[in-house]
Design a protein around this motif. Structure first.
Motif, PDB file in Angstrom:
ATOM      1  N   GLY A 166       0.801  -1.208   0.000  1.00 59.99           N
ATOM      2  CA  GLY A 166       0.000   0.000   0.000  1.00 59.99           C
ATOM      3  C   GLY A 166       0.837   1.262   0.000  1.00 59.99           C
ATOM      4  O   GLY A 166       0.418   2.297   0.522  1.00 59.99           O
ATOM      5  N   ARG A 167       2.027   1.196  -0.611  1.00 61.23           N
ATOM      6  CA  ARG A 167       2.957   2.328  -0.603  1.00 61.23           C
ATOM      7  C   ARG A 167       3.350   2.710  -2.026  1.00 61.23           C
ATOM      8  O   ARG A 167       3.349   1.867  -2.932  1.00 61.23           O
ATOM      9  CB  ARG A 167       4.236   1.965   0.172  1.00 61.23           C
ATOM     10  N   GLU A 168       3.692   3.964  -2.205  1.00 61.36           N
ATOM     11  CA  GLU A 168       4.366   4.396  -3.427  1.00 61.36           C
ATOM     12  C   GLU A 168       5.834   4.033  -3.299  1.00 61.36           C
ATOM     13  O   GLU A 168       6.334   3.797  -2.194  1.00 61.36           O
ATOM     14  CB  GLU A 168       4.202   5.898  -3.629  1.00 61.36           C
ATOM     15  N   ILE A 169       6.544   3.996  -4.433  1.00 61.19           N
ATOM     16  CA  ILE A 169       7.970   3.677  -4.388  1.00 61.19           C
ATOM     17  C   ILE A 169       8.725   4.549  -5.383  1.00 61.19           C
ATOM     18  O   ILE A 169       8.227   4.829  -6.486  1.00 61.19           O
ATOM     19  CB  ILE A 169       8.225   2.179  -4.673  1.00 61.19           C
ATOM     20  N   VAL A 170       9.889   5.003  -4.972  1.00 59.39           N
ATOM     21  CA  VAL A 170      10.795   5.771  -5.837  1.00 59.39           C
ATOM     22  C   VAL A 170      12.050   4.932  -6.022  1.00 59.39           C
ATOM     23  O   VAL A 170      12.693   4.546  -5.034  1.00 59.39           O
ATOM     24  CB  VAL A 170      11.155   7.137  -5.219  1.00 59.39           C
ATOM     25  N   ILE A 171      12.392   4.626  -7.282  1.00 54.84           N
ATOM     26  CA  ILE A 171      13.558   3.788  -7.577  1.00 54.84           C
ATOM     27  C   ILE A 171      14.597   4.622  -8.313  1.00 54.84           C
ATOM     28  O   ILE A 171      14.373   5.052  -9.441  1.00 54.84           O
ATOM     29  CB  ILE A 171      13.160   2.566  -8.426  1.00 54.84           C
ATOM     30  N   ASP A 172      15.725   4.873  -7.664  1.00 56.28           N
ATOM     31  CA  ASP A 172      16.822   5.614  -8.272  1.00 56.28           C
ATOM     32  C   ASP A 172      17.779   4.655  -8.975  1.00 56.28           C
ATOM     33  O   ASP A 172      17.826   3.468  -8.659  1.00 56.28           O
ATOM     34  CB  ASP A 172      17.599   6.406  -7.216  1.00 56.28           C
ATOM     35  N   SER A 173      18.542   5.195  -9.899  1.00 59.16           N
ATOM     36  CA  SER A 173      19.555   4.424 -10.615  1.00 59.16           C
ATOM     37  C   SER A 173      20.922   5.029 -10.338  1.00 59.16           C
ATOM     38  O   SER A 173      21.107   6.252 -10.454  1.00 59.16           O
ATOM     39  CB  SER A 173      19.266   4.439 -12.120  1.00 59.16           C
ATOM     40  N   ALA A 174      21.884   4.191  -9.945  1.00 61.66           N
ATOM     41  CA  ALA A 174      23.236   4.664  -9.643  1.00 61.66           C
ATOM     42  C   ALA A 174      24.211   3.515  -9.801  1.00 61.66           C
ATOM     43  O   ALA A 174      23.825   2.359  -9.938  1.00 61.66           O
ATOM     44  CB  ALA A 174      23.304   5.231  -8.226  1.00 61.66           C
ATOM     45  N   SER A 175      25.501   3.836  -9.778  1.00 58.61           N
ATOM     46  CA  SER A 175      26.538   2.806  -9.852  1.00 58.61           C
ATOM     47  C   SER A 175      26.442   1.891  -8.644  1.00 58.61           C
ATOM     48  O   SER A 175      26.262   2.346  -7.507  1.00 58.61           O
ATOM     49  CB  SER A 175      27.914   3.465  -9.895  1.00 58.61           C
ATOM     50  N   PHE A 176      26.566   0.576  -8.876  1.00 55.66           N
ATOM     51  CA  PHE A 176      26.376  -0.380  -7.784  1.00 55.66           C
ATOM     52  C   PHE A 176      27.360  -0.132  -6.640  1.00 55.66           C
ATOM     53  O   PHE A 176      27.000  -0.300  -5.466  1.00 55.66           O
ATOM     54  CB  PHE A 176      26.520  -1.819  -8.287  1.00 55.66           C
ATOM     55  N   SER A 177      28.584   0.256  -6.960  1.00 51.49           N
ATOM     56  CA  SER A 177      29.598   0.410  -5.909  1.00 51.49           C
ATOM     57  C   SER A 177      29.208   1.463  -4.876  1.00 51.49           C
ATOM     58  O   SER A 177      29.707   1.436  -3.749  1.00 51.49           O
ATOM     59  CB  SER A 177      30.955   0.773  -6.530  1.00 51.49           C
ATOM     60  N   GLY A 178      28.308   2.373  -5.236  1.00 48.89           N
ATOM     61  CA  GLY A 178      27.899   3.413  -4.294  1.00 48.89           C
ATOM     62  C   GLY A 178      26.566   3.153  -3.614  1.00 48.89           C
ATOM     63  O   GLY A 178      26.151   3.934  -2.742  1.00 48.89           O
ATOM     64  N   LEU A 179      25.882   2.054  -3.955  1.00 53.90           N
ATOM     65  CA  LEU A 179      24.531   1.832  -3.441  1.00 53.90           C
ATOM     66  C   LEU A 179      24.498   1.509  -1.946  1.00 53.90           C
ATOM     67  O   LEU A 179      23.702   2.084  -1.197  1.00 53.90           O
ATOM     68  CB  LEU A 179      23.843   0.716  -4.229  1.00 53.90           C
ATOM     69  N   ILE A 180      25.325   0.581  -1.502  1.00 49.05           N
ATOM     70  CA  ILE A 180      25.304   0.209  -0.084  1.00 49.05           C
ATOM     71  C   ILE A 180      25.731   1.375   0.801  1.00 49.05           C
ATOM     72  O   ILE A 180      25.070   1.657   1.816  1.00 49.05           O
ATOM     73  CB  ILE A 180      26.150  -1.052   0.160  1.00 49.05           C
ATOM     74  N   PRO A 181      26.813   2.103   0.467  1.00 46.55           N
ATOM     75  CA  PRO A 181      27.136   3.285   1.278  1.00 46.55           C
ATOM     76  C   PRO A 181      26.009   4.304   1.327  1.00 46.55           C
ATOM     77  O   PRO A 181      25.742   4.900   2.378  1.00 46.55           O
ATOM     78  CB  PRO A 181      28.383   3.849   0.585  1.00 46.55           C
ATOM     79  N   ALA A 182      25.319   4.522   0.198  1.00 43.65           N
ATOM     80  CA  ALA A 182      24.215   5.481   0.175  1.00 43.65           C
ATOM     81  C   ALA A 182      23.063   5.013   1.054  1.00 43.65           C
ATOM     82  O   ALA A 182      22.445   5.811   1.768  1.00 43.65           O
ATOM     83  CB  ALA A 182      23.738   5.698  -1.259  1.00 43.65           C
ATOM     84  N   MET A 183      22.766   3.714   1.026  1.00 43.50           N
ATOM     85  CA  MET A 183      21.706   3.187   1.897  1.00 43.50           C
ATOM     86  C   MET A 183      22.093   3.333   3.365  1.00 43.50           C
ATOM     87  O   MET A 183      21.271   3.759   4.199  1.00 43.50           O
ATOM     88  CB  MET A 183      21.441   1.721   1.565  1.00 43.50           C
ATOM     89  N   ASN A 184      23.336   3.004   3.696  1.00 38.37           N
ATOM     90  CA  ASN A 184      23.783   3.123   5.088  1.00 38.37           C
ATOM     91  C   ASN A 184      23.789   4.564   5.571  1.00 38.37           C
ATOM     92  O   ASN A 184      23.666   4.821   6.772  1.00 38.37           O
ATOM     93  CB  ASN A 184      25.171   2.508   5.249  1.00 38.37           C
ATOM     94  N   ALA A 185      23.902   5.503   4.621  1.00 41.30           N
ATOM     95  CA  ALA A 185      23.864   6.926   4.975  1.00 41.30           C
ATOM     96  C   ALA A 185      22.436   7.442   5.114  1.00 41.30           C
ATOM     97  O   ALA A 185      22.235   8.612   5.466  1.00 41.30           O
ATOM     98  CB  ALA A 185      24.612   7.737   3.921  1.00 41.30           C
ATOM     99  N   GLY A 186      21.438   6.584   4.847  1.00 45.82           N
ATOM    100  CA  GLY A 186      20.046   6.978   5.019  1.00 45.82           C
ATOM    101  C   GLY A 186      19.354   7.477   3.781  1.00 45.82           C
ATOM    102  O   GLY A 186      18.185   7.886   3.844  1.00 45.82           O
ATOM    103  N   ARG A 187      20.024   7.436   2.634  1.00 47.90           N
ATOM    104  CA  ARG A 187      19.395   7.932   1.413  1.00 47.90           C
ATOM    105  C   ARG A 187      18.292   6.999   0.931  1.00 47.90           C
ATOM    106  O   ARG A 187      17.306   7.439   0.357  1.00 47.90           O
ATOM    107  CB  ARG A 187      20.460   8.103   0.324  1.00 47.90           C
TER     108      ARG A 187
END
Length: 237
Positions: A62-83
């Motif tokens: 029951g939620r909307e979702i926003v899916i960004d596209s970025a280089s894989f090497s930066g995805l986990i750090p970005a998630m851990n930073a709260g993005r």
């Protein structure tokens, strides 16, 4: 009293969608060059297996979702930073990652496979890789495998920000082979005549799952429950 309880129950059911709409969109990200899981759409944005999968996850929540596209090497750090709340990218579960992230149960298995240029003698064992240059996508288990075995097999690592660049390195002769996941190698081979799927590394079957930060246990559980239901009802074959 029964009528009151029934009315209250029905009100809660019909109010749920409205309450869900007041919640902020789920935020996740993919490597938008990792076909067939995520790749550019002619209409803009990205398309692919992961996009369809997590749009359905969000719909069932029951939620909307926003899916960004970025280089894989930066995805986990970005998630851990709260993005991002979690990653929609297919993420291989490894002991190293499991020590610092929360994962759902695996929803798809993968194996490490090489892709080579058409006309190249087939790879029959790891010894055929000795002294060769191997292209990979940065920040992946494929890069880790080459790094771990570089000294033993005298390998040269050629790492790129995108999987298509790693494939092109093979086609152009800059790399002997490209190492990636089996679905990705086979898809690339189906779309590129000069690139063919070849040797699968033995005993490398792993699972792709959805990673979350360690403080996101409640959301991990929600997404995992939805993925389990999608497996049981056949949405995920």
């Amino acid at each position: 009293m029964r009528r009151f309880l029934l009315a209250a129950g029905l009100a809660a059911v019909f109010a749920a969608p409205a309450l869900a709409q007041t919640q902020p969109p789920l935020r996740c990200a993919v490597d938008g060059t990792f076909a067939p899981h995520a790749f550019p759409s002619l209409q803009g944005g990205v398309q692919g297996f992961q996009i369809d999968l997590f749009r359905e996850v969000a719909r069932r929540m029951g939620r909307e979702i926003v899916i960004d596209s970025a280089s894989f090497s930066g995805l986990i750090p970005a998630m851990n930073a709260g993005r991002y709340d979690f990653l929609c990218a297919p993420t291989t579960v490894t002991p190293e990652r499991a020590a610092s992230l929360l994962f759902t149960e695996g929803y798809l298995w993968t194996e490490l496979q090489f892709g080579i240029r058409r006309g190249t003698p087939p790879i029959r064992s790891e010894e055929d890789l000795r002294g060769k240059t191997i292209s990979v996508n940065k920040g992946t288990p494929y890069e880790q495998w080459v790094t771990r075995n570089a000294e033993r097999l005298n390998l040269t690592l050629l790492a790129f920000d995108t999987q298509p660049d790693a494939v092109q390195a093979v086609i152009q002769g800059r790399a002997y082979a490209n190492l990636s996941g089996n679905t990705v190698v086979r898809y690339s081979a189906s779309r590129t005549q000069q690139y063919i799927a070849d040797f699968v590394l033995p005993n490398t079957r792993l699972h792709w799952a959805t990673p979350f930060r360690q403080d996101s246990g409640a959301m991990r559980n929600q997404v995992e429950d939805v993925l389990t239901c999608m497996t049981r009802d056949g949405f995920i074959a």
